[in-house]
Scaffold this motif. Structure first.
Motif, short mmCIF file in Angstrom:
data_model
loop_
_atom_site.label_atom_id
_atom_site.label_comp_id
_atom_site.label_asym_id
_atom_site.label_seq_id
_atom_site.Cartn_x
_atom_site.Cartn_y
_atom_site.Cartn_z
N GLN A 319 43.29 10.21 25.46
CA GLN A 319 42.87 11.45 24.81
C GLN A 319 41.42 11.70 25.23
O GLN A 319 40.47 11.40 24.51
N ARG A 330 39.32 18.81 28.09
CA ARG A 330 40.14 17.80 27.42
C ARG A 330 41.43 17.59 28.21
O ARG A 330 41.90 18.49 28.91
N TYR A 332 45.41 16.04 27.48
CA TYR A 332 46.42 15.50 26.57
C TYR A 332 47.72 15.48 27.33
O TYR A 332 48.22 16.52 27.78
N PRO A 463 48.10 18.98 20.23
CA PRO A 463 47.03 18.10 20.69
C PRO A 463 46.27 17.50 19.51
O PRO A 463 46.16 18.13 18.43
N PRO A 464 45.75 16.30 19.65
CA PRO A 464 45.08 15.62 18.53
C PRO A 464 43.96 16.42 17.87
O PRO A 464 43.80 16.37 16.65
#
Length: 510
Positions: A319, A330, A332, A463-464
């Motif tokens: 991540q 980012r 993912y 996504p986190p």
């Protein structure tokens, strides 16, 4: 000379308007500082209106008050008076600049100025600016100083789409520079001949600013040695613009197969596996193109190369988050995301159902009031504002599809949709919340068995960094529905029973 230049500028403006297909419906806005250059362009616009009576463009002069000079109020008054003299509309906008250590006053003033003007523009509107040939030379020299490539060296165009304007999906706004082929000497001579009054900004003499340094110390020396350097530099900028246009076309073709959408939020994503299969040069070019598609600032070249190495070599379950000024990259799974830093997650009532006292909002929680519940039960929709990447959450009543049974959230004595709703003595009001623990066990309406929320997030492709931003409908500490995801099986409406649907509305994306 003055009338010859004015006639030339009127013809140039006419040609540029024809080139972009402008009509009388497109409002013309002049960025009007009241300085020599914009004063001459304001005079030109007045002449343009006289010579084009059959094309009644609406023309406005917009002056941005930066608050940086003790003379700023007097300048605004001067500009208003000159607009009245020309018979043109006048708009004044005041901006509050965000100044601080290591903040360029030049850059911040420009940002504030363009933002203030962009807020005035409607789809298809046209911004005119008084940039001239010597400004083009300054821009080119600054691009060289910063180590920019063809895009930066292309400098300014005579007709360009204007970035960062609202509602661009309807029709693009344009920026036109009809004076770009005119030299400073020609403009000075025309203004003197016409005896036009104009503002002398004292900050223009301060050579601590890069443009002023070039204007006062560098360009005069260059012109003494090479008198036509502004003309030839403009030619180089035009050639760079042509090369960049070709590169953009090829890049768009190569980028298209690598683009996708996040399954849950709908934002644009870039396929890391497909990108990794390309040469290093194309990897860098397409990542730059992807970032610019989101209208985000590019990192420096070295930073971009380091980011590529990390994004493409990371484990699939990593991540990864890389932070730059105004930009987050980012990864993912196999998808690369480019985004601005996200604001804090919060709810905001949009539709005005109920008073401020009816909304118990604290951080990431909002209690639905009796008035709001009654409005929902009567078929009214409820809109709740969200922060990026969503615009709002819509709660509506439906009698088909996955939905939360209305009886689950209303008072037990609810007899029919037309009945007046009162809160129960025992049941707590339903709440919209964010940030439920991943260990919470759920049973979605489309599953036979329950599962932990953290595993469902993964199944839904969330996504986190978005998981604490997704609205959840809860009551008495029990989950009823996850917006955009599922309804808890025990809260599901059956048959044609009325129920509440939670729909996430995304921000406009390119």
């Amino acid at each position: 000379m003055s009338h010859t230049l004015i006639d030339t500028l009127v013809l140039k403006l006419t040609a540029l308007l024809e080139q972009i297909g402008a009509t009388a419906d497109n409002h013309l806005w002049l960025g009007y500082s009241g300085g020599m250059d914009s004063e001459l362009l304001a005079y030109t616009l007045a002449r343009f209106r006289q010579t084009h009576p059959k094309t009644p463009y609406q023309i406005s002069l917009v002056h941005v008050h930066h608050g940086l000079s003790c003379n700023a109020d007097a300048w605004a008054a001067h500009c208003r008076q000159r607009a009245e003299h020309y018979g043109l509309n006048f708009v004044l906008r005041k901006v509050q600049l965000e100044l601080g250590p290591r903040v360029s006053i030049e850059a911040e003033a420009r940002r504030g100025r363009y933002q203030a003007i962009a807020e005035l523009l409607n789809p298809g509107d046209i911004l005119l600016t008084a940039h001239h040939q010597d400004d083009q030379l300054e821009t080119l020299l600054l691009a060289l100083k910063r180590g920019q490539g063809p895009k930066g060296l292309a400098a300014m165009g005579q007709a360009q789409h204007l970035a960062q304007t609202p509602r661009e999906e309807s029709a693009p706004c344009w920026q036109l520079r009809p004076m770009l082929d005119s030299s400073r000497a020609q403009i000075e001579q025309a203004v003197a001949s016409l005896e036009l009054p104009y503002i002398n900004d004292e900050s223009n003499q301060d050579t601590q600013y890069d443009r002023n340094f070039l204007r006062a110390e560098v360009i005069p020396v260059l012109k003494q040695r090479w008198p036509s350097i502004a003309t030839t530099a403009s030619r180089s900028a035009a050639l760079c613009a042509e090369q960049q246009l070709l590169l953009d076309e090829v890049s768009a073709e190569k980028l298209q197969p690598l683009l996708g959408r996040c399954r849950f939020s709908g934002v644009r994503v870039l396929d890391s596996a497909g990108l990794k299969a390309l040469s290093l040069q194309w990897q860098a070019q397409l990542l730059r193109q992807f970032i610019q598609m989101q209208r985000l600032p590019l990192p420096a070249q070295v930073q971009l190369q380091q980011a590529l190495a990390q994004l493409l070599d990371a484990r699939e379950d990593a991540q990864l988050e890389l932070s730059f000024k105004g930009l987050l990259l980012r990864r993912y799974g196999q998808q690369i995301y480019a985004m601005a830093p996200l604001p804090g997650a919060a709810f905001q009532l949009l539709d005005g159902v109920g008073s401020a006292e009816d909304v118990a909002a604290k951080n990431s929680k909002q209690t639905l009031s009796p008035k709001q519940l009654q409005a929902l039960s009567q078929g009214q929709s409820l809109s709740v504002g969200l922060t990026s990447p969503w615009q709002r959450l819509e709660l509506t009543l439906a009698d088909s599809g996955p939905r939360v049974a209305l009886a689950q959230v209303m008072a037990p004595q609810l007899a029919s949709l037309g009945a007046k709703v009162q809160p129960s003595d025992t049941a707590a009001a339903p709440e919209l919340v964010m940030g439920l623990k991943g260990s919470y066990r759920c049973q979605p309406h489309n599953r036979d068995k329950g599962r932990e929320l953290k595993k469902l997030w993964h199944e839904l492709g969330v996504p986190p960094w978005l998981r604490d931003r997704v609205p959840l409908l809860m009551q008495n500490g029990r989950l009823l529905a996850l917006a955009g995801g599922f309804v808890e099986r025990s809260a599901l409406a059956s048959g044609s029973e009325p129920g509440i649907v939670l729909k996430l509305v995304a921000e406009a994306t390119s």
